[in-house]
Design a protein around this motif. Structure first.
Motif, short mmCIF file in Angstrom:
data_model
loop_
_atom_site.label_atom_id
_atom_site.label_comp_id
_atom_site.label_asym_id
_atom_site.label_seq_id
_atom_site.Cartn_x
_atom_site.Cartn_y
_atom_site.Cartn_z
N VAL A 68 0.86 -1.18 0.00
CA VAL A 68 0.00 0.00 0.00
C VAL A 68 0.90 1.23 0.00
N ARG A 69 0.73 2.05 -1.06
CA ARG A 69 1.56 3.25 -1.21
C ARG A 69 0.71 4.52 -1.23
N GLY A 70 -0.49 4.42 -1.78
CA GLY A 70 -1.36 5.59 -1.93
C GLY A 70 -2.80 5.14 -1.99
N ASP A 71 -3.66 6.02 -2.55
CA ASP A 71 -5.10 5.74 -2.52
C ASP A 71 -5.49 4.49 -3.30
N GLY A 72 -4.84 4.28 -4.46
CA GLY A 72 -5.23 3.15 -5.31
C GLY A 72 -4.90 1.81 -4.66
N THR A 73 -3.71 1.69 -4.13
CA THR A 73 -3.32 0.41 -3.50
C THR A 73 -4.06 0.23 -2.17
N GLU A 74 -4.41 1.34 -1.53
CA GLU A 74 -5.21 1.23 -0.30
C GLU A 74 -6.59 0.64 -0.63
N ALA A 75 -7.18 1.12 -1.75
CA ALA A 75 -8.49 0.58 -2.17
C ALA A 75 -8.35 -0.88 -2.59
N LEU A 76 -7.22 -1.21 -3.23
CA LEU A 76 -7.01 -2.59 -3.67
C LEU A 76 -6.92 -3.54 -2.46
N ALA A 77 -6.41 -3.01 -1.36
CA ALA A 77 -6.29 -3.83 -0.14
C ALA A 77 -7.64 -4.04 0.53
#
Ligand SMILES: Cc1cc2nc3c(=O)[nH]c(=O)nc-3n(C[C@H](O)[C@H](O)[C@H](O)COP(=O)(O)OP(=O)(O)OC[C@H]3O[C@@H](n4cnc5c(N)ncnc54)[C@H](O)[C@@H]3O)c2cc1C
Ligand code: FES
Length: 249
Positions: A68-77
């Motif tokens: 998780v690096r930013g908004d996109g990877t946070e949503a992917l998690a």
């Protein structure tokens, strides 16, 4: 190719890193080591690029590991089993240019992920997995199942070799026989490791990381400089012959 994939599982590897298995029969069949999956995360316009960490054509699945690096990877998690994710894959040129049998795979941090699938295809693979400290170590057991030998290194010495990837690689090359070195990780790590490998007369391939837009070669957001001119990381790479990369550009 574009495929509507289904989430099979999402497993945390540590507090910020996840392993995502997707049912993606077409991409799993086509995937070559080092290629990319360009994932559409619900709610975001631009797809996010991830190296294909593993693929199983029989099961029809691909594995992506991400931090998780930013908004996109946070949503992917936060995706759930059964969710649909549109994926463009498998994109680009991977490690298919490797010529030798005995390959040393050198990964730093999240750069280790695409090397796992690549290690499956080498005649004899050794993995040097480098992390900031022992709390960041992931996938060591997965590499141990595939590789003849694995070496762990941490910047702070909390586990394994104490030092940077280039120092470990210098020692390994002095003590063992390799044909090729494949590297993925932070830019400075790839540069220093490739300098050590090329100075020892080995072939060396690096998987470059640039911010991406379209992922299909049209927007030029991902351009990098090489001895052969400008190249697009998304479709001309992400894997390049280290001799061709202009690190100073
Ligand atoms: C060839 C390649 C392979 C990659 N493989 C992996 C992997 O296997 N595992 C993993 O965890 N990460 C990988 N990354 C990095 C991953 O793509 C970014 O961490 C991710 O896109 C960040 O998205 P975000 O929305 O969380 O971050 P934000 O900063 O909110 O993203 C904003 C925008 O910038 C782009 N962006 C941000 N950081 C990067 C970056 N480092 N590289 C490319 N685009 C970026 C995003 O895609 C998005 O379009 C790879 C990147 C590239 C280029
Ligand atoms: S991301 Fe658009 S050309 Fe590579």
């Amino acid at each position: 190719m574009l495929e509507d994939t289904k989430v099979v599982s999402l497993t945390p590897l540590n507090d910020t890193t996840y392993s995502l298995i997707l049912s993606a029969p077409e991409i799993a069949k086509a995937a070559r080591a080092g290629q990319l999956a360009h994932v559409s995360v619900p709610g975001f316009l631009l797809r996010r690029p991830f190296g294909i960490c593993d693929a199983d054509a029989k099961e029809g699945t691909i594995r992506l590991c991400f931090e998780v690096r930013g908004d996109g990877t946070e949503a992917l998690a936060r995706v759930k089993v059964g969710d649909t994710l549109s994926v463009n894959g498998a994109v680009g040129y991977g490690f298919e240019r490797i010529k030798g049998r005995r390959v040393l795979f050198v990964g730093g941090g999240i750069g280790i992920f695409p090397l796992l699938y690549a290690a499956r295809f080498a005649g004899e693979s050794t993995a040097a997995l480098c992390f900031r400290d022992k709390s960041r170590v992931v996938l060591a057991q997965d590499f141990a199942k595939i590789c003849k030998e694995i070496f762990l290194a941490t910047d702070d010495g909390s586990l394994g070799f104490h030092g940077y990837a280039a120092d470990l690689v210098r020692e390994l090359i002095a003590e063992h026989e390799y044909d090729d070195v494949c590297v993925c990780g932070p830019k400075i790590m790839m540069q220093t490791v490739s300098e050590v490998a090329l100075a020892a007369g080995l072939d060396c391939y690096v998987s470059l990381e640039e911010r991406m837009g379209c992922g299909v070669g049209a927007c030029l957001a991902c351009v990098c400089q090489t001895m052969l001119g400008q190249k697009r990381v998304c479709i001309d790479g992400p894997v390049f012959d280290a001799k061709e990369v202009r690190w100073d550009a």
